[in-house]
Design an enzyme around this catalytic site. Structure first.
Site, short mmCIF file in Angstrom:
data_model
loop_
_atom_site.label_atom_id
_atom_site.label_comp_id
_atom_site.label_asym_id
_atom_site.label_seq_id
_atom_site.Cartn_x
_atom_site.Cartn_y
_atom_site.Cartn_z
N ALA A 33 40.56 -11.57 19.31
CA ALA A 33 41.68 -12.23 20.00
C ALA A 33 42.58 -12.89 18.96
O ALA A 33 42.11 -13.34 17.91
CB ALA A 33 41.14 -13.28 20.97
N LYS A 34 43.87 -12.96 19.27
CA LYS A 34 44.79 -13.64 18.35
C LYS A 34 44.96 -15.07 18.85
O LYS A 34 45.92 -15.40 19.53
CB LYS A 34 46.12 -12.89 18.27
CG LYS A 34 46.85 -13.08 16.95
CD LYS A 34 47.88 -12.00 16.73
CE LYS A 34 48.84 -12.35 15.61
NZ LYS A 34 48.21 -12.56 14.30
N CYS A 35 43.94 -15.90 18.55
CA CYS A 35 43.97 -17.29 19.01
C CYS A 35 44.03 -18.21 17.80
O CYS A 35 43.49 -17.90 16.73
CB CYS A 35 42.74 -17.60 19.86
SG CYS A 35 41.16 -17.34 19.06
#
Ligand code: PLP
Ligand code: COI
Length: 365
Positions: free
Chosen positions: A203-205
């Site tokens: 995830a791009k968190c």
């Protein structure tokens, strides 16, 4: 201006928009992520109203209650993409549908309200149309687009937020790396890992980047530009860099890149380079590669090149790798021909100089 007529969101012009001459001066040497355009997109989510109140207005600060959930438990995701100036004066995005999909899967992993992909696309296109004068024309420069979303419910209970704010800002950029050197130096992190199986690595968190900063600080202290992370289980397999995927090139002309197993970010540049390399007749393997093998292959000459790739990094050759147990230089330590060829192939499509055979360009009306 005429392009505003296609505006799907209410538009409020910034009263403090930068004048044309000042903007041209800023575009001459923007660096990375220091200069921002005049406007931003905002849109809200609540359980009661769903996604609503989408608009484009002056770029500005958010008033946040001190108990806003994101400030405590870090429910935040983002995307990174670029708008390019085309030879005919038009502008284009590169595979924005892939960013829209990844934004949705990042939201799902962080238990956030997913933004419909069509709304993501409409909002990105609308902001780029509004800010098209901010797309630099210089070779290697572009307008970096940063969509992001965070939890806005005011609460200290640990649970998925019932409210979110989605926002897009834009920033004209040149090269991500300041040094201007032909290749970067990497630090192998033995102390820290980035992501574990079952975690948020794909995830791009924001949390992934927060977790990478101690390792990045170690890399900087060791004189390296980026950290290379190993897998969290065996501490053996090369995963990715702090903000880029990685490719290896061998003396038989083949390429290899670590497989997507949930612990690395599924890079859109990575995916595009796999396609372009295969178009050029090259063999590409998505297979694990051990750090000790990397060192052995670099020393024997079996490995001829390695490079990092990503929206910000584009294609950046890796010259030297250092660590507590490792130290080696790849080839002559500079840029190699395969990285150069792939970078040119990618940039030629993005900048509209080569035919768009895969339908990757999203031209702005
Ligand atoms: N890996 C990480 C950790 C990143 O931050 C990025 C940058 O977005 C990438 C890989 C490359 O992804 P993309 O090519 O989609 O920009
Ligand atoms: C990007 O390439 O878009 C990223 O998010 C990486 C970051 C290092 C700027």
């Amino acid at each position: 201006m005429s392009y505003q007529s296609a505006q799907p969101f209410p538009f409020e012009k910034s009263p403090s928009a930068v004048a044309a001459a000042e903007r041209e001066a800023l575009l001459r040497n923007p660096g990375f992520g220091r200069v921002f355009t005049d406007h931003m997109v905002t849109m809200r989510y609540s359980q009661e109203h769903g996604w609503h109140d989408g608009k484009i207005g002056p770029r500005g600060a958010f008033p946040l209650d001190p108990a806003t959930l994101v400030l405590h438990y870090g429910q935040e995701i983002f995307e990174g993409m670029k708008a390019y100036r085309l030879p005919d004066g038009g502008a284009s995005l590169f595979r924005p549908d892939a960013n829209a999909r990844r934004f949705r899967s990042s939201a799902e992993r962080l238990a956030m309200a997913p933004l419909p992909e069509e709304l993501f696309l409409q909002s990105v296109r609308a902001l780029v149309r509004t800010e098209r004068d901010w797309i630099p024309a210089a070779e290697g420069a572009s307008l970096y687009i940063r969509p992001f979303m965070f939890a806005t419910e005011v609460l200290l209970g640990v649970k998925p937020s019932a409210e979110y704010l989605y926002c897009i800002i834009a920033s004209p950029v040149g090269s991500y790396f300041k040094s201007g050197a032909p290749a970067v130096t990497l630090w192998v992190s033995e102390t820290y890992t980035r992501a574990a199986p079952g975690g948020t690595g794909a995830a791009k968190c924001g949390g992934n980047y927060a977790a990478s900063l101690a390792a990045q600080a170690e890399a900087t202290a060791e004189g390296c530009e980026q950290v290379v992370f190993l897998d969290a289980v065996e501490r053996r397999w090369v995963e990715e860099l702090g903000g880029m995927n990685v490719f290896f090139v061998f003396d038989d002309g083949s390429l290899q890149t670590p497989p997507l197993g949930g612990t690395i970010l599924p890079g859109i540049t990575r995916d595009s380079l796999i396609v372009l390399a295969r178009d050029l007749g090259l063999t590409v393997r998505e297979e694990p590669y051990a750090i000790d093998q990397w060192q052995a292959d670099a020393r024997s000459g079996r490995l001829t090149e390695a490079f990092a790739c990503g929206t910000a990094a584009v294609v950046t050759p890796i010259g030297t790798v250092k660590g507590r147990r490792h130290g080696f230089t790849i080839g002559e330590g500079g840029a190699g021909p395969v990285a150069a060829r792939l970078k040119a192939a990618l940039l030629d499509i993005q900048n509209g100089r080569a035919p768009d055979r895969h339908g990757w360009l999203d031209r702005l009306a």
